[in-house]
Design a protein around this motif. Structure first.
Motif: not given
Length: 224
Positions: A84, A90-91, A93-94, A97, A153-154
């Motif tokens: 990813k 990515l944050s 939080r992302e 997940a 985006r978290g």
């Protein structure tokens, strides 16, 4: 420390964070600097991904053919997250997940998150700065739209507020720049209709109503 770049919904190569709010005349040198450092950053993540795949393959080869398939391990979660991150930043939080799709244990999830933080693969503060740069320099957005993007985006409120606090208070100038770029295409449109359309475009980019209307009026006036 390696950071990852995000350009709204578009995917970009991973690259170190570039300082924001510089003179516009330095854009060419900054772009050259990004290009020169892009490949090493990609190699770092690619190397980590290859190492993670190798560990996963060794774990699979060690299992007896008749053994039942084990629950997804940290190695598989790490590989998934690295894939990813090669595509986009990515944050935290992302990232959580992505990991959660492979690991249910909260402690194991946090251990992997901490590992990525230590290696510099996750950095919400750097991501917030990149989103601000993308919003202001490439999309002509106002503070409200940028803040909304960071929330989606978290990125935590504390981190986003700190990043926005460093943003120059130049919404008026950026709104006018955008309005000028769009006003020429509205030459043949009736004045009030053009004003509403242009102000609406500015509003959708996160500029306050009074700022959007003032910029739209000035840009249309300059055409007369």
């Amino acid at each position: 420390m390696v950071h990852f770049v995000e350009d709204g919904g578009e995917q970009e190569s991973l690259a170190p964070v570039t300082p924001l709010f510089r003179d516009r005349s330095s854009d060419a040198s900054v772009a050259k600097s990004h290009e020169s450092r892009e490949r090493p950053a990609q190699r770092n993540v690619s190397g980590a991904l290859s190492k993670s795949r190798g560990q996963s393959n060794r774990s699979s080869s060690d299992r007896h053919p008749n053994d039942p398939a084990p629950e997804a391990t940290s190695a598989t979660a790490e590989s998934a997250l690295l894939r990813k991150l090669r595509a986009r930043s990515l944050s935290i939080r992302e990232a959580r997940a992505v990991i959660g799709a492979h690991i249910s244990d909260a402690d194991a999830q946090q251990e992997l998150i901490d590992s990525f933080l230590e290696r510099g693969y996750l950095d919400d503060a750097a991501l917030a700065e990149q989103l601000i740069y993308s919003g202001t320099e490439r999309k002509g957005q106002g503070r409200r739209a940028i803040a909304q993007t960071m929330m989606q985006r978290g990125i935590s409120r504390d981190v986003s507020d700190a990043a926005l606090a460093a943003l120059p208070d130049d919404d008026d100038d950026r709104a006018l720049d955008f309005a000028r770029s769009k006003a020429r295409s509205l030459r043949s449109v009736e004045r009030q209709a053009a004003l509403r359309r242009l102000a609406g475009q500015l509003g959708r980019r996160g500029f306050p109503g009074n700022v959007a209307l003032s910029a739209a009026r000035q840009a249309l006036d300059e055409l007369e």
